[in-house]
Design an enzyme around this catalytic site. Structure first.
Site, PDB file in Angstrom:
ATOM      1  N   GLU A 185       9.437  52.464  -2.420  1.00  0.00           N
ATOM      2  CA  GLU A 185       8.671  52.947  -3.580  1.00  0.00           C
ATOM      3  C   GLU A 185       8.928  52.103  -4.806  1.00  0.00           C
ATOM      4  O   GLU A 185       9.891  51.347  -4.855  1.00  0.00           O
ATOM      5  CB  GLU A 185       9.016  54.411  -3.883  1.00  0.00           C
ATOM      6  CG  GLU A 185      10.468  54.756  -3.812  1.00  0.00           C
ATOM      7  CD  GLU A 185      11.395  53.924  -4.623  1.00  0.00           C
ATOM      8  OE1 GLU A 185      11.123  53.769  -5.835  1.00  0.00           O
ATOM      9  OE2 GLU A 185      12.396  53.410  -4.078  1.00  0.00           O
ATOM     10  N   GLU A 328      12.213  50.064  -3.421  1.00  0.00           N
ATOM     11  CA  GLU A 328      11.108  49.264  -2.865  1.00  0.00           C
ATOM     12  C   GLU A 328      11.047  49.309  -1.337  1.00  0.00           C
ATOM     13  O   GLU A 328      10.071  48.896  -0.734  1.00  0.00           O
ATOM     14  CB  GLU A 328      11.201  47.777  -3.277  1.00  0.00           C
ATOM     15  CG  GLU A 328      11.188  47.516  -4.757  1.00  0.00           C
ATOM     16  CD  GLU A 328      11.338  46.021  -5.084  1.00  0.00           C
ATOM     17  OE1 GLU A 328      11.426  45.196  -4.154  1.00  0.00           O
ATOM     18  OE2 GLU A 328      11.360  45.685  -6.276  1.00  0.00           O
TER      19      GLU A 328
END
Lengths: 362, 362
Positions: A185, A328
């Site tokens: 994310e 991420e």
């Protein structure tokens, strides 16, 4: 999406997905254990790699799984709570980083490539309109959430839609072939949401599980803690209602990851969970359907202190402890590589018999 | 080898190698830190991967190292002390496993392939003559060591020769190109030697650092501890003289790994240390030349309890903790993959400037 839902209740897609999450294939897991024990190595000497291989057999319900198609889903969204000064970076970094993902310059691009995984970047709620690109999936639920310190981050409807968007994104990619996934994310302000979710579900104090995120200083951390407490007080999220918690103090990318995790489990695909925000999504998914836990592999333990609390709460033991705190999906990429190694041990090593090696002295 | 040594003292090759071990390139390391800090990620958010990248820059003295040629050296030898019943597996397994390595069926073959490394298998002292093969380097110092419970495992001359053989093996492979190495070993009975070495150098009790090796039971463990104590008592190895310790309670594969570690450091090649036996070799190398420590990367922490004691003593922090205890270089293979990932972070990620991403709020 409205059309498809005609005559269906708002939760139908989520219910349909969770209904398809079954227990692992324990018979095949027993057989995998037998095979592991027949390989040319002292019994159990590859430790957690052996457990991992067995788990992946159980999840995939395949005797000899191959992790050929590896996908990391990196979902991006903005957070209205950033207006309270909870993050060390300006809000526009969310969009800027999405472009960085699309161009392949971010940490996740490098580590996914290293692990042989492809990255699916999803705009599920970035605060601006992003330039379209074949490398970017656009599934916007909104232009960032609202400020949770003042009211719910999103409506209940939006929370459900964010989960459904995650399910849809997974199902679309699943058509191309997926053997294992990682969660990832990007969203400036999202450790604030993750801390709030974790506090509500685990009952632990906000102080205990709030970290510096991308790097706030002491004063910033104090403010962040106050804002999270305020958000919980203002919204009164109900820990018995996962959708309520997600809607009031969550984020669109967190909701999307909930959907991806549930959808993967429903399709017998192992899910490698990344760091704290992915962990918060895993926690929401677990609250919706506890069986999903068996499909999860915790890649690592983040520097963000709330992450360990989530892992302990769900009952997951992280594979790596490398002081990561980037998100991420970077830790998930490394975890996927270990999962791949584990499966290769199971499927590629010689047995005592085939290699003509003497067994243990009785 | 005798010819080459004419007019030279027995230790010359070792002295020449250690003399070439220099400190790391701190200027390049500072520059690497600056670059790491300019990459599109919160400062320090890739934790130990960043430290690792910096260390490899310092070791290789290259601004942008590439870990293209990865080699794992798996050295095999037998141990006379097996006649005391210290191992759960019969002695002939050493030779059988070498054939397994050569055919590619062992754990190390699978994990080295996974990490893009090649395995150099070396017979440095297996108790039988092995069939020659292009996949096998034969550098026999003897047909196994003698029983250390009754007298020295080898002569001082043999100990030196085993280190020199390791140096020669490394140098031979170095000609083909090496960017990073991992250490590995095979030798039924070699956790007994590793425990004895560790006890002598660290002064910790034999009980504290002796584990079950390939899997002895309670009775076997008790016997193993007694035998190690006896070996130390009988031989009185001098902890101030590393060669003395290696010769009296070591093994040929341990001596060979000492040579490989020293030679790699002398050529500015990072050394990923595997488990307990590799750790014992690292300890001997460190005792010969403490500067070698900076060239070492501890891949993991073994289930073998003595391994943690070695790592703490040298001052190394393991990357992985996966309950491994196989040896062969399996943990090192996984560690090499992480080192590779770390270097790629340094060399392949975009900077805030190049990606046009806003920096931290001051």
């Amino acid at each position: 999406m409205q059309d498809k839902r005609k005559g269906k209740s708002l939760m139908d897609k989520i219910k349909e997905t969770t209904a398809n999450i079954k227990g692992l294939d324990t018979k095949l897991m027993e057989e995998a254990q037998e095979r592991l024990d027949s390989l040319t190595k002292p019994l159990g000497s590859l430790g957690r790699l052996e457990e991992l291989a067995k788990q992946i057999v159980g999840i995939s319900a395949k005797e000899s799984p191959k992790l050929k198609n590896k996908v990391i889903f990196t979902l991006a969204a903005d957070h209205g709570v950033t207006e309270e000064g909870v993050s060390a970076y300006p809000k526009e970094v969310t969009a800027q980083m999405v472009y960085n993902f699309v161009r392949g310059g971010a940490g996740i691009n490098v580590l996914a490539k290293h692990s042989g995984a492809r990255v699916v970047v999803v705009d599920i709620g970035v605060a601006e309109d992003l330039k379209s690109s074949p490398e970017l999936v656009i599934r916007k639920i909104g232009y960032g959430t609202k400020n949770m310190a003042k009211g719910p981050a999103m409506t209940r409807d939006e929370a459900i839609k964010s989960i459904e968007a995650g399910i849809a994104v997974f199902e679309e990619e699943f058509k191309k072939g997926i053997d294992i996934i990682g969660t990832g994310e990007m969203g400036i302000g999202n450790t604030t949401a993750a801390s709030a979710i974790t506090a509500v579900f685990t009952g632990r104090s906000v102080e205990e599980l709030t970290g510096r995120g991308a790097g706030v200083d002491d004063k910033g951390l104090k403010n962040k803690i106050e804002i999270i407490k305020k958000a919980i007080k203002v919204n009164q999220p109900d820990p018995k209602d996962a959708i309520d918690v997600l809607s009031k103090v969550g984020g669109f990318e967190i909701g999307g990851l909930v959907g991806i995790i549930l959808a993967a489990a429903s399709k017998k695909v192992p899910v490698v969970i990344d760091g704290f925000i992915s962990g918060a999504a895993a926690l929401v998914a677990y609250k919706i359907e506890p069986k999903v836990k068996d499909y999860m592999i915790a890649a690592h333990c983040s520097v963000e202190i709330g992450h360990r609390i989530i892992l302990d709460y769900i009952g997951l033991k992280p594979l790596l402890d490398l002081d990561l705190r980037l998100g991420e999906g970077t830790g998930a990429a490394l975890g996927i590589s270990l999962a791949d190694a584990a499966v290769k041990i199971l499927t590629q090593m010689a047995t005592f018999k085939s290699a003509n090696v003497s067994e243990k002295i009785k």
